[in-house]
Design a protein around this motif. Structure first.
Motif, short mmCIF file in Angstrom:
data_model
loop_
_atom_site.label_atom_id
_atom_site.label_comp_id
_atom_site.label_asym_id
_atom_site.label_seq_id
_atom_site.Cartn_x
_atom_site.Cartn_y
_atom_site.Cartn_z
N LEU A 9 2.62 8.00 -5.63
CA LEU A 9 3.19 6.87 -4.92
C LEU A 9 3.89 7.39 -3.68
N ALA A 10 3.48 6.93 -2.50
CA ALA A 10 4.07 7.37 -1.24
C ALA A 10 5.21 6.43 -0.85
N ALA A 11 6.40 6.98 -0.70
CA ALA A 11 7.59 6.19 -0.40
C ALA A 11 7.75 6.01 1.10
N VAL A 12 6.71 5.51 1.76
CA VAL A 12 6.71 5.48 3.22
C VAL A 12 6.71 4.06 3.80
N ARG A 13 6.71 3.06 2.97
CA ARG A 13 6.71 1.70 3.49
C ARG A 13 8.14 1.26 3.84
N TYR A 31 6.75 11.83 -1.93
CA TYR A 31 5.85 11.24 -2.90
C TYR A 31 6.44 11.33 -4.31
N LEU A 32 6.14 10.33 -5.13
CA LEU A 32 6.39 10.44 -6.56
C LEU A 32 5.08 10.84 -7.22
N TRP A 33 5.14 11.81 -8.12
CA TRP A 33 3.98 12.33 -8.82
C TRP A 33 4.20 12.02 -10.30
N VAL A 51 -1.81 2.60 -5.31
CA VAL A 51 -1.40 4.00 -5.42
C VAL A 51 -2.66 4.87 -5.51
N GLN A 52 -2.47 6.18 -5.41
CA GLN A 52 -3.59 7.11 -5.47
C GLN A 52 -3.72 7.71 -6.87
N ASP A 79 0.83 -1.20 0.00
CA ASP A 79 0.00 0.00 0.00
C ASP A 79 0.87 1.26 0.00
N LEU A 80 0.91 1.92 -1.16
CA LEU A 80 1.66 3.17 -1.30
C LEU A 80 0.70 4.35 -1.44
N ARG A 81 -0.50 4.21 -0.87
CA ARG A 81 -1.52 5.25 -1.03
C ARG A 81 -1.38 6.37 -0.01
N LEU A 82 -1.24 6.05 1.25
CA LEU A 82 -1.28 7.07 2.29
C LEU A 82 0.12 7.47 2.74
N GLY A 83 0.27 8.74 3.09
CA GLY A 83 1.56 9.23 3.55
C GLY A 83 1.73 9.03 5.04
N SER A 84 1.48 7.84 5.52
CA SER A 84 1.55 7.54 6.95
C SER A 84 2.88 6.88 7.27
#
Length: 365
Positions: free
Chosen positions: A336-340, A297-299, A320-321, A7-12
């Protein structure tokens, strides 16, 4: 091998908070008894002020700094709380055309008009494109630098000047400030970053989050700072709403504000994860993507239907979102949130690379 979707959706943030913050929180367990102050303890306000002095070369009184219960609640409530403090004709909130949705949600909750400010090709605000009648009615201008989702950087001094000329309050959401990758001179100890408060405090607020800086997202603690009269007035209104950061989390925040070493470690993690993900997208030929100027994030420009692109990646096990979630101008891109954790990022990159048939993502939708 990692099973299931990544899950790369949320910036958590997923990485641990700094040990100094955890120790301070545990030691302050007995502070849960009395009611705390909505603006924060004197220690909290002093620590945040001192961080701004060290990190941003900014002299600001602790009285012009106050706590918030995570910055999202502040974003969602600010337009409403400003209502009694501005002229009645100021019924409009200006938000970036591509932005975190809560800016617009907060305006809606306040019964305000939402006007989206066009953005440049680098995803900074194009304030010259704001209609004069919209500026004349504006209660609040939101700026987010580095920006979510696109990672753009704004000239915050120019933003402050533009708004002051028109009597508009600015709130600069600077929660990704520690993850600024370009846009200014960088020394070994002083990495590039900027704050709207470098232009003084009059009519300006800056918002800072320990969720992103210090992996304390679950602790719900941040601060707002700037115009001393605004900070005091908002503090009074927020007190009546019971918006108070619990004592142990304020103690954790003091420790986090006072330590910069854990931030340097986190910067290295995010930079590496961004590079791994971006390289996989490039190698697969799935979308146009550059490393952001700031943020984690990658946009990526998929050149077509962003929902179809997100669906194709989901079928490959990477969530992704779609860019459309960040405003109509976000269509055609994905975030794509690079937070995992690193192992999940590597696996996500492998799955993305496995789609390397040379086709655009939207073709598979």
């Amino acid at each position: 091998m990692i099973d299931g979707p990544i899950d790369l959706r949320l910036g958590s943030p997923c990485d641990p908070p700094p040990a100094c913050a955890v120790r301070a929180m545990n030691a302050a367990g007995d502070s849960l008894g009395p009611y705390g102050k909505s603006v924060g303890s004197p220690e909290f306000r002093a620590a945040a002020s001192d961080w701004m002095r060290r990190r941003l070369d900014l002299e600001i009184s602790p009285d012009a700094v106050a706590a918030c219960v995570g910055t999202k609640e502040f974003v969602g409530s600010l337009a409403l709380l400003l209502g009694p403090l501005v002229a009645s004709h100021r019924d409009t909130v200006l938000v970036p055309a591509v932005a975190y949705p809560t800016y617009a949600v907060g305006a809606d909750l306040a019964g305000c008009r939402v006007v989206r400010v066009p953005m440049t090709s680098r995803f900074s605000l194009d304030l010259d494109a704001v209609e004069p009648e919209d500026a004349a009615r504006a209660r609040l201008l939101w700026v987010n630098s580095p920006g979510n989702p696109a990672g753009g950087l704004d000239d915050l001094g120019a933003v402050a000047s533009w708004a002051r000329e028109r009597g508009i309050i600015v709130c600069s959401d600077e929660c990704y400030l520690e993850y600024t990758w370009s846009g200014g001179p960088a020394g070994e100890d002083q990495l590039p970053a900027s704050t709207v408060l470098s232009s003084g405090g009059e009519g300006l607020l800056a918002l800072h989050s320990l969720s992103k800086r210090s992996n304390l997202a679950g602790g719900r603690v941040g601060c707002y700072a700037g115009d001393a009269q605004l900070v005091a007035a908002l503090g009074e209104r927020r007190r009546e709403l019971g918006l108070v950061v619990p004592g142990p989390m304020q103690a954790a925040a003091v420790a986090a504000w006072c330590d910069q070493s854990h931030v340097a470690e986190q910067r290295n993690r995010y930079r590496h994860r961004l590079e791994v993900l971006a390289e996989s997208v490039r190698q697969a030929g799935l979308a146009d993507v550059e490393l952001p100027a700031g943020g984690f994030y990658l946009w990526a420009n998929v050149g077509g239907d962003d929902r179809a692109a997100a669906a194709r990646l989901a079928a490959a096990g990477v969530l992704v979102q779609p860019g459309i979630l960040y405003g109509p101008d976000g269509a055609g891109r994905i975030r794509l949130a690079a937070v995992r954790p690193d192992d999940e990022i590597v696996e996500a990159a492998r799955r993305i690379a496995a789609l390397a048939d040379g086709a655009a993502l939207v073709r598979g939708g």
